[in-house]
Design a protein around this motif. Structure first.
Motif, PDB file in Angstrom:
ATOM      1  N   THR A  64      -5.391   6.937   5.063  1.00 34.25           N
ATOM      2  CA  THR A  64      -5.742   5.862   4.134  1.00 34.25           C
ATOM      3  C   THR A  64      -4.640   5.707   3.103  1.00 34.25           C
ATOM      4  O   THR A  64      -4.244   6.684   2.473  1.00 34.25           O
ATOM      5  N   ALA A  65      -4.148   4.489   2.952  1.00 34.39           N
ATOM      6  CA  ALA A  65      -3.152   4.174   1.935  1.00 34.39           C
ATOM      7  C   ALA A  65      -3.829   3.278   0.905  1.00 34.39           C
ATOM      8  O   ALA A  65      -4.663   2.435   1.244  1.00 34.39           O
ATOM      9  N   TYR A  66      -3.486   3.482  -0.355  1.00 35.15           N
ATOM     10  CA  TYR A  66      -4.100   2.709  -1.433  1.00 35.15           C
ATOM     11  C   TYR A  66      -3.146   1.661  -1.962  1.00 35.15           C
ATOM     12  O   TYR A  66      -1.932   1.853  -1.960  1.00 35.15           O
ATOM     13  N   ARG A  67      -3.723   0.574  -2.424  1.00 33.05           N
ATOM     14  CA  ARG A  67      -2.926  -0.566  -2.869  1.00 33.05           C
ATOM     15  C   ARG A  67      -2.157  -0.239  -4.131  1.00 33.05           C
ATOM     16  O   ARG A  67      -2.673   0.369  -5.065  1.00 33.05           O
ATOM     17  N   LYS A  68      -0.901  -0.624  -4.136  1.00 29.41           N
ATOM     18  CA  LYS A  68      -0.050  -0.484  -5.292  1.00 29.41           C
ATOM     19  C   LYS A  68       0.000  -1.843  -5.981  1.00 29.41           C
ATOM     20  O   LYS A  68       0.310  -2.847  -5.361  1.00 29.41           O
ATOM     21  N   GLU A  69      -0.329  -1.858  -7.228  1.00 32.68           N
ATOM     22  CA  GLU A  69      -0.369  -3.131  -7.981  1.00 32.68           C
ATOM     23  C   GLU A  69       1.033  -3.583  -8.343  1.00 32.68           C
ATOM     24  O   GLU A  69       1.918  -2.868  -8.531  1.00 32.68           O
ATOM     25  N   GLU A 126       5.287  10.169  -0.377  1.00 36.85           N
ATOM     26  CA  GLU A 126       4.752   8.814  -0.395  1.00 36.85           C
ATOM     27  C   GLU A 126       5.461   7.928   0.618  1.00 36.85           C
ATOM     28  O   GLU A 126       6.683   7.961   0.724  1.00 36.85           O
ATOM     29  N   THR A 150      -7.055   1.599   5.893  1.00 31.18           N
ATOM     30  CA  THR A 150      -7.290   2.805   6.693  1.00 31.18           C
ATOM     31  C   THR A 150      -6.792   2.536   8.103  1.00 31.18           C
ATOM     32  O   THR A 150      -7.152   1.539   8.717  1.00 31.18           O
ATOM     33  N   THR A 191      -9.129  -3.514   2.779  1.00 27.61           N
ATOM     34  CA  THR A 191      -9.766  -4.213   1.665  1.00 27.61           C
ATOM     35  C   THR A 191      -8.664  -4.533   0.655  1.00 27.61           C
ATOM     36  O   THR A 191      -7.495  -4.227   0.897  1.00 27.61           O
ATOM     37  N   LYS A 240      -8.223  -2.955  -1.907  1.00 24.23           N
ATOM     38  CA  LYS A 240      -7.861  -1.690  -2.562  1.00 24.23           C
ATOM     39  C   LYS A 240      -7.239  -0.655  -1.631  1.00 24.23           C
ATOM     40  O   LYS A 240      -6.518   0.224  -2.076  1.00 24.23           O
ATOM     41  N   LEU A 241      -7.533  -0.745  -0.329  1.00 24.61           N
ATOM     42  CA  LEU A 241      -7.037   0.287   0.588  1.00 24.61           C
ATOM     43  C   LEU A 241      -6.870  -0.255   1.998  1.00 24.61           C
ATOM     44  O   LEU A 241      -7.401  -1.300   2.352  1.00 24.61           O
ATOM     45  N   PHE A 285       0.851  -1.189   0.000  1.00 26.45           N
ATOM     46  CA  PHE A 285       0.000   0.000   0.000  1.00 26.45           C
ATOM     47  C   PHE A 285       0.885   1.237   0.000  1.00 26.45           C
ATOM     48  O   PHE A 285       2.006   1.201   0.496  1.00 26.45           O
TER      49      PHE A 285
END
Length: 97
Positions: free
Chosen positions: A92-97, A20, A80, A75, A77-78, A12
């Protein structure tokens, strides 16, 4: 909620104030050259630990627990997290693919 083992396989990214921060788990975050230069066997690592029903992101530095951040929601995707008392109430951090 996802299982601890599933979360640990994801990466994430938290963007805060234009900076970042990457959340990768169960992985030494310092490269081998830095460890040798600093004369350490362990540098920095983030792990997921569970206490009762709450998951935490635990940061280790030099093999010792350095900080703990409780996870509010995760989840595919994220993620929190509840924030540090001096900052915003949630991050909240978002998933890095």
């Amino acid at each position: 909620m996802l299982k601890k083992e599933d979360i640990e396989k994801m990466t994430f990214v938290l963007t805060e104030n234009g900076r970042e921060t990457k959340f990768e788990f169960n992985k030494e975050l310092w490269d081998k050259e830095t460890l040798e230069r600093m004369k350490r066997k362990e540098g920095k690592k983030k792990m997921i630990e569970q206490i009762d029903s709450t998951l935490f992101i635990i940061s280790y530095f030099d093999g010792k627990r350095h900080s703990s951040i409780p996870i509010k929601e995760v989840t595919t995707k994220l993620i929190t997290m509840y924030a540090i008392p001096t900052g915003p109430m949630e991050m909240t951090a978002y998933r890095k693919e």
